[in-house]
Design a protein around this motif. Structure first.
Motif, PDB file in Angstrom:
ATOM      1  N   HIS A 226      63.765  -7.712  19.497  1.00 37.39           N
ATOM      2  CA  HIS A 226      63.167  -7.147  20.715  1.00 37.39           C
ATOM      3  C   HIS A 226      62.575  -5.765  20.439  1.00 37.39           C
ATOM      4  CE1 HIS A 226      62.649  -6.374  25.003  1.00 37.39           C
ATOM      5  NE2 HIS A 226      63.237  -5.189  24.816  1.00 37.39           N
ATOM      6  N   ALA A 227      63.323  -4.913  19.734  1.00 38.20           N
ATOM      7  CA  ALA A 227      62.851  -3.560  19.422  1.00 38.20           C
ATOM      8  C   ALA A 227      61.623  -3.601  18.513  1.00 38.20           C
ATOM      9  CB  ALA A 227      63.976  -2.746  18.788  1.00 38.20           C
ATOM     10  N   LEU A 228      61.587  -4.528  17.569  1.00 35.86           N
ATOM     11  CA  LEU A 228      60.417  -4.651  16.695  1.00 35.86           C
ATOM     12  C   LEU A 228      59.176  -5.070  17.485  1.00 35.86           C
ATOM     13  CD1 LEU A 228      62.120  -6.305  13.604  1.00 35.86           C
ATOM     14  CD2 LEU A 228      60.984  -4.075  13.631  1.00 35.86           C
ATOM     15  N   ARG A 229      59.347  -5.989  18.447  1.00 32.77           N
ATOM     16  CA  ARG A 229      58.220  -6.385  19.298  1.00 32.77           C
ATOM     17  C   ARG A 229      57.731  -5.193  20.125  1.00 32.77           C
ATOM     18  NH1 ARG A 229      61.312 -11.044  19.916  1.00 32.77           N
ATOM     19  NH2 ARG A 229      62.066 -10.376  21.958  1.00 32.77           N
ATOM     20  N   GLN A 230      58.666  -4.407  20.648  1.00 33.56           N
ATOM     21  CA  GLN A 230      58.297  -3.199  21.389  1.00 33.56           C
ATOM     22  C   GLN A 230      57.486  -2.257  20.502  1.00 33.56           C
ATOM     23  OE1 GLN A 230      62.395  -1.969  22.644  1.00 33.56           O
ATOM     24  NE2 GLN A 230      61.272  -1.117  24.382  1.00 33.56           N
ATOM     25  N   ALA A 231      57.961  -2.062  19.277  1.00 32.77           N
ATOM     26  CA  ALA A 231      57.335  -1.102  18.361  1.00 32.77           C
ATOM     27  C   ALA A 231      55.911  -1.506  18.010  1.00 32.77           C
ATOM     28  CB  ALA A 231      58.177  -0.966  17.100  1.00 32.77           C
ATOM     29  N   GLU A 232      55.640  -2.801  17.977  1.00 32.99           N
ATOM     30  CA  GLU A 232      54.287  -3.265  17.638  1.00 32.99           C
ATOM     31  C   GLU A 232      53.265  -2.880  18.694  1.00 32.99           C
ATOM     32  OE1 GLU A 232      54.906  -7.416  16.899  1.00 32.99           O
ATOM     33  OE2 GLU A 232      55.420  -7.059  14.799  1.00 32.99           O
ATOM     34  N   THR A 233      53.705  -2.495  19.877  1.00 31.26           N
ATOM     35  CA  THR A 233      52.777  -2.104  20.939  1.00 31.26           C
ATOM     36  C   THR A 233      52.491  -0.606  20.944  1.00 31.26           C
ATOM     37  OG1 THR A 233      54.506  -1.732  22.597  1.00 31.26           O
ATOM     38  CG2 THR A 233      53.645  -3.992  22.372  1.00 31.26           C
ATOM     39  N   LEU A 234      53.177   0.155  20.099  1.00 29.34           N
ATOM     40  CA  LEU A 234      52.965   1.602  20.068  1.00 29.34           C
ATOM     41  C   LEU A 234      51.612   1.934  19.430  1.00 29.34           C
ATOM     42  CD1 LEU A 234      56.557   2.742  19.040  1.00 29.34           C
ATOM     43  CD2 LEU A 234      55.507   2.841  21.303  1.00 29.34           C
ATOM     44  N   PRO A 235      51.011   3.060  19.805  1.00 28.61           N
ATOM     45  CA  PRO A 235      49.660   3.371  19.321  1.00 28.61           C
ATOM     46  C   PRO A 235      49.586   3.907  17.899  1.00 28.61           C
ATOM     47  CG  PRO A 235      50.424   5.078  20.804  1.00 28.61           C
ATOM     48  CD  PRO A 235      51.469   4.007  20.804  1.00 28.61           C
ATOM     49  N   LYS A 236      50.692   4.159  17.255  1.00 29.52           N
ATOM     50  CA  LYS A 236      50.696   4.764  15.925  1.00 29.52           C
ATOM     51  C   LYS A 236      51.295   3.795  14.909  1.00 29.52           C
ATOM     52  CE  LYS A 236      52.499   8.843  13.575  1.00 29.52           C
ATOM     53  NZ  LYS A 236      53.376   9.994  13.662  1.00 29.52           N
ATOM     54  N   HIS A 237      50.930   3.942  13.641  1.00 28.56           N
ATOM     55  CA  HIS A 237      51.525   3.140  12.573  1.00 28.56           C
ATOM     56  C   HIS A 237      52.899   3.705  12.213  1.00 28.56           C
ATOM     57  CE1 HIS A 237      47.968   0.727  11.464  1.00 28.56           C
ATOM     58  NE2 HIS A 237      47.296   1.777  11.921  1.00 28.56           N
ATOM     59  N   TYR A 238      53.870   2.812  12.030  1.00 30.90           N
ATOM     60  CA  TYR A 238      55.227   3.226  11.652  1.00 30.90           C
ATOM     61  C   TYR A 238      55.772   2.310  10.563  1.00 30.90           C
ATOM     62  CZ  TYR A 238      55.505   6.088  15.882  1.00 30.90           C
ATOM     63  OH  TYR A 238      55.288   7.033  16.849  1.00 30.90           O
ATOM     64  N   GLN A 239      56.735   2.843   9.835  1.00 30.49           N
ATOM     65  CA  GLN A 239      57.514   2.039   8.896  1.00 30.49           C
ATOM     66  C   GLN A 239      58.869   1.797   9.550  1.00 30.49           C
ATOM     67  OE1 GLN A 239      59.847   3.470   5.289  1.00 30.49           O
ATOM     68  NE2 GLN A 239      57.912   2.826   4.347  1.00 30.49           N
ATOM     69  N   PRO A 240      59.214   0.535   9.854  1.00 31.40           N
ATOM     70  CA  PRO A 240      60.489   0.276  10.517  1.00 31.40           C
ATOM     71  C   PRO A 240      61.662   0.322   9.534  1.00 31.40           C
ATOM     72  CG  PRO A 240      59.340  -1.788  10.170  1.00 31.40           C
ATOM     73  CD  PRO A 240      58.426  -0.688   9.677  1.00 31.40           C
ATOM     74  N   ARG A 241      62.721   0.932   9.989  1.00 23.25           N
ATOM     75  CA  ARG A 241      63.979   1.022   9.249  1.00 23.25           C
ATOM     76  C   ARG A 241      65.103   0.884  10.258  1.00 23.25           C
ATOM     77  NH1 ARG A 241      63.159   6.428   5.497  1.00 23.25           N
ATOM     78  NH2 ARG A 241      61.194   5.813   4.530  1.00 23.25           N
ATOM     79  N   LEU A 242      66.300   0.660   9.787  1.00 24.26           N
ATOM     80  CA  LEU A 242      67.471   0.696  10.652  1.00 24.26           C
ATOM     81  C   LEU A 242      68.244   1.968  10.331  1.00 24.26           C
ATOM     82  CD1 LEU A 242      68.624  -3.023  10.488  1.00 24.26           C
ATOM     83  CD2 LEU A 242      67.499  -1.864  12.394  1.00 24.26           C
ATOM     84  N   LEU A 243      68.735   2.614  11.361  1.00 27.72           N
ATOM     85  CA  LEU A 243      69.518   3.833  11.196  1.00 27.72           C
ATOM     86  C   LEU A 243      70.842   3.647  11.924  1.00 27.72           C
ATOM     87  CD1 LEU A 243      69.424   6.763  10.058  1.00 27.72           C
ATOM     88  CD2 LEU A 243      68.685   7.463  12.335  1.00 27.72           C
ATOM     89  N   SER A 244      71.919   3.679  11.161  1.00 25.78           N
ATOM     90  CA  SER A 244      73.258   3.527  11.706  1.00 25.78           C
ATOM     91  C   SER A 244      73.860   4.909  11.937  1.00 25.78           C
ATOM     92  CB  SER A 244      74.123   2.727  10.721  1.00 25.78           C
ATOM     93  OG  SER A 244      75.467   2.718  11.145  1.00 25.78           O
ATOM     94  N   VAL A 245      74.530   5.054  13.070  1.00 19.14           N
ATOM     95  CA  VAL A 245      75.236   6.296  13.391  1.00 19.14           C
ATOM     96  C   VAL A 245      76.711   5.920  13.553  1.00 19.14           C
ATOM     97  CG1 VAL A 245      75.350   8.302  14.931  1.00 19.14           C
ATOM     98  CG2 VAL A 245      73.172   7.097  14.599  1.00 19.14           C
TER      99      VAL A 245
END
Length: 196
Positions: A108-127
């Motif tokens: 779901h988050a990856l689909r959301q990110a594809e609609t953003l206006p900027k290019h990004y490199q997706p990663r996972l960040l654990s806290v």
């Protein structure tokens, strides 16, 4: 804008393919969804997994370190599980399969990110201090996925289930979310973090 998914190290991918193809070696490690899956299962969307340490520290930036690669395991039209790999003294190795809400939430988050206006490199960040996992959208989409720290203008999307008071799937700039996360630490956790 399209996400720039970095290629996983070849040994990490090979280790997951070997685990998926081995009916005896990982039978106990397979999840119920993988055991019940009809048709071939394939690893897709490799994401580097970084762990964010010392979010409660007031001196200097938080430190993110690469701990593995996660692959969504797709069977047919949907992801049914995920596979984690880890770095060992001998190189990348399969760690385990798992399933649960983070898989659907990641998609779901990856689909959301594809609609953003900027290019990004997706990663996972654990806290780990907050038992929290986020999709980290790194603004330098050409960066080495094994290096780097969350930049102030990078985007973090908390995955569900998120900690109480943090909305899942709501994108935040790192500069906005990290201070909130620091406040979420209990005094005992914050003191332990500062002493570590």
């Amino acid at each position: 804008m399209p996400l720039h998914v970095p290629p996983a190290p070849a040994p990490a991918l090979r280790s997951v393919l070997t685990a998926l193809g081995s009916p005896t070696a990982v039978r106990e490690a397979r999840t119920p969804s993988l055991r019940a899956a009809q048709g071939p299962a394939s690893p897709e969307l490799p994401l580097p997994v970084h762990v964010l340490d010392r979010i409660g520290e007031t001196t200097g930036p938080s430190h993110a370190r690469l701990t593995g690669w996660r692959f969504l395991i797709r069977c047919g039209e949907r992801a049914v599980a995920a596979a984690d790999t880890m770095l060992t003294p001998d190189g990348w190795a399969f760690s385990h399969f798992f399933e649960g809400p983070y898989i659907t939430s990641t998609e779901h988050a990856l689909r959301q990110a594809e609609t953003l206006p900027k290019h990004y490199q997706p990663r996972l960040l654990s806290v780990p201090e907050l038992y929290m996992l986020t999709l980290w959208l790194h603004g330098d989409h050409t960066a080495d996925p094994a290096t780097g720290h969350p930049a102030a203008d990078d985007i973090l999307v908390p995955l569900a289930p998120a900690p109480p008071g943090i909305a899942a799937h709501r994108p935040h700039r790192v500069a906005e979310l990290l201070p909130v996360l620091s406040l979420r630490l209990t005094p005992a956790r914050a003191a332990t973090t500062l002493l570590a």
